[in-house]
Design a protein around this motif. Structure first.
Motif, short mmCIF file in Angstrom:
data_model
loop_
_atom_site.label_atom_id
_atom_site.label_comp_id
_atom_site.label_asym_id
_atom_site.label_seq_id
_atom_site.Cartn_x
_atom_site.Cartn_y
_atom_site.Cartn_z
N GLN A 187 0.85 -1.19 0.00
CA GLN A 187 0.00 0.00 0.00
C GLN A 187 0.89 1.24 0.00
O GLN A 187 1.84 1.33 0.78
CB GLN A 187 -0.91 0.01 1.23
CG GLN A 187 -1.81 1.24 1.33
CD GLN A 187 -2.70 1.18 2.56
OE1 GLN A 187 -3.64 0.39 2.62
NE2 GLN A 187 -2.39 1.98 3.55
N LEU A 188 0.58 2.18 -0.89
CA LEU A 188 1.34 3.42 -0.97
C LEU A 188 0.48 4.61 -0.58
O LEU A 188 -0.59 4.82 -1.14
CB LEU A 188 1.86 3.65 -2.40
CG LEU A 188 3.00 2.77 -2.91
CD1 LEU A 188 3.45 3.28 -4.27
CD2 LEU A 188 4.15 2.76 -1.93
N GLY A 189 0.98 5.39 0.38
CA GLY A 189 0.30 6.62 0.74
C GLY A 189 0.61 7.72 -0.26
O GLY A 189 1.51 7.59 -1.10
N THR A 190 -0.14 8.82 -0.19
CA THR A 190 0.06 9.91 -1.14
C THR A 190 1.44 10.53 -1.05
O THR A 190 1.96 11.09 -2.01
CB THR A 190 -1.00 11.00 -0.93
OG1 THR A 190 -0.99 11.39 0.46
CG2 THR A 190 -2.39 10.50 -1.29
N GLY A 191 2.07 10.40 0.12
CA GLY A 191 3.42 10.94 0.28
C GLY A 191 4.50 9.90 0.05
O GLY A 191 5.67 10.15 0.34
N GLY A 192 4.10 8.74 -0.46
CA GLY A 192 5.06 7.68 -0.73
C GLY A 192 5.28 6.73 0.42
O GLY A 192 6.18 5.89 0.38
N GLU A 193 4.44 6.84 1.48
CA GLU A 193 4.57 5.92 2.61
C GLU A 193 4.27 4.50 2.15
O GLU A 193 3.30 4.25 1.43
CB GLU A 193 3.59 6.32 3.73
CG GLU A 193 3.74 7.75 4.22
CD GLU A 193 2.88 8.73 3.42
OE1 GLU A 193 2.86 9.91 3.81
OE2 GLU A 193 2.27 8.32 2.42
N VAL A 194 5.10 3.56 2.59
CA VAL A 194 4.96 2.16 2.16
C VAL A 194 4.48 1.30 3.31
O VAL A 194 5.02 1.33 4.41
CB VAL A 194 6.31 1.61 1.64
CG1 VAL A 194 6.18 0.13 1.28
CG2 VAL A 194 6.79 2.42 0.44
N LYS A 195 3.44 0.50 3.04
CA LYS A 195 2.94 -0.44 4.04
C LYS A 195 2.74 -1.78 3.36
O LYS A 195 2.08 -1.89 2.32
CB LYS A 195 1.60 0.04 4.62
CG LYS A 195 1.04 -0.88 5.69
CD LYS A 195 -0.26 -0.32 6.25
CE LYS A 195 -0.83 -1.23 7.34
NZ LYS A 195 -2.12 -0.70 7.88
N VAL A 196 3.35 -2.84 3.90
CA VAL A 196 3.22 -4.18 3.32
C VAL A 196 1.94 -4.81 3.85
O VAL A 196 1.81 -5.06 5.05
CB VAL A 196 4.43 -5.05 3.68
CG1 VAL A 196 4.25 -6.47 3.12
CG2 VAL A 196 5.73 -4.45 3.16
N LEU A 197 0.99 -5.08 2.94
CA LEU A 197 -0.27 -5.71 3.32
C LEU A 197 -0.21 -7.23 3.22
O LEU A 197 -0.85 -7.94 3.96
CB LEU A 197 -1.42 -5.18 2.45
CG LEU A 197 -1.67 -3.67 2.50
CD1 LEU A 197 -2.88 -3.32 1.65
CD2 LEU A 197 -1.86 -3.19 3.94
N ARG A 198 0.58 -7.71 2.24
CA ARG A 198 0.83 -9.16 2.12
C ARG A 198 2.25 -9.35 1.62
O ARG A 198 2.58 -8.94 0.52
CB ARG A 198 -0.18 -9.80 1.14
CG ARG A 198 -0.01 -11.34 1.07
CD ARG A 198 -1.17 -11.99 0.36
NE ARG A 198 -1.23 -11.64 -1.06
CZ ARG A 198 -2.31 -11.75 -1.82
NH1 ARG A 198 -3.45 -12.16 -1.28
NH2 ARG A 198 -2.28 -11.43 -3.10
N PRO A 199 3.12 -9.96 2.44
CA PRO A 199 4.53 -10.11 2.07
C PRO A 199 4.69 -10.96 0.80
O PRO A 199 3.88 -11.79 0.49
CB PRO A 199 5.13 -10.83 3.28
CG PRO A 199 4.18 -10.60 4.40
CD PRO A 199 2.83 -10.51 3.77
#
Length: 199
Positions: A187-199
């Protein structure tokens, strides 16, 4: 270091043409993707999208992802693509679905999640890539199972309920039993934040 490419068997053009014709007519198909077998439709056709939700018995609050063949197609669907998305698509060593958290448009309304989010994967697999190119629209890709049931890893594991619920079943790779797995989801936030939802 260049990643070694897997040689893929050639597909029958008549098979591809029939699948594309079905999509253009608002139908839904069962087809091989760059991950597991998927149920697909023209992602801009809301009626077709709703048929897939009904077939999977899935709430439409659980958005489905879409496949594209080219990077520039992502820019048509997301108003402001974070720069890191291009790096992720280019450097990924396995299929990767990127969930953009806002700015989605150009697809059926029920595919767009809360806040304007949309999951998109650029496919490198031969058939699904050709399918996207020939249709010239994004294609829905969701696992070929009833919601809550295990994801079939091969065509032979797809239930009769799913097979009989689609308008066309692609012949390509039906006999293939190469181990496959679902994509990684980032998942990418509007500021480029990265979150792994499924490895």
């Amino acid at each position: 270091m260049k990643i070694k490419e897997t040689i893929q068997p050639s597909y029958d053009k008549a098979d591809l043409d029939e699948a594309v014709a079905t999509l253009r007519q608002g139908g839904i198909i069962l087809y091989p993707t760059d991950t597991v077998w998927g149920i697909g439709c023209d992602a801009t056709n809301e009626e077709a999208v709703q048929r897939i939700y009904a077939l999977k018995r899935r709430q439409d609050s659980k958005s489905m992802l879409v496949l594209v063949a080219e990077t520039h197609e992502v820019e048509r669907l997301i108003s402001d693509v974070p720069e890191i998305a291009y790096d992720l698509m280019e450097l990924a060593v396995r299929p990767i679905t990127i969930v953009y958290t806002s700015g989605a448009s150009g697809v059926a309304p029920s595919l767009i999640g809360e806040g304007g989010s949309l999951g998109i994967r650029q496919t490198q697999e031969a058939f699904s890539s050709a399918l996207c190119r020939q249709l010239r629209r994004p294609i829905v890709s969701t696992s070929a199972n009833i919601s809550g049931e295990p994801t079939p890893l091969f065509f032979s594991g797809i239930s009769e309920e799913i097979r009989s619920g689609v308008d066309y079943i692609v012949r390509y790779l039906q006999e293939d039993n190469t181990p496959r797995e679902p994509s990684q989801i980032i998942q990418l936030g509007t500021g480029g934040e990265v979150k792994v939802l499924r490895p």
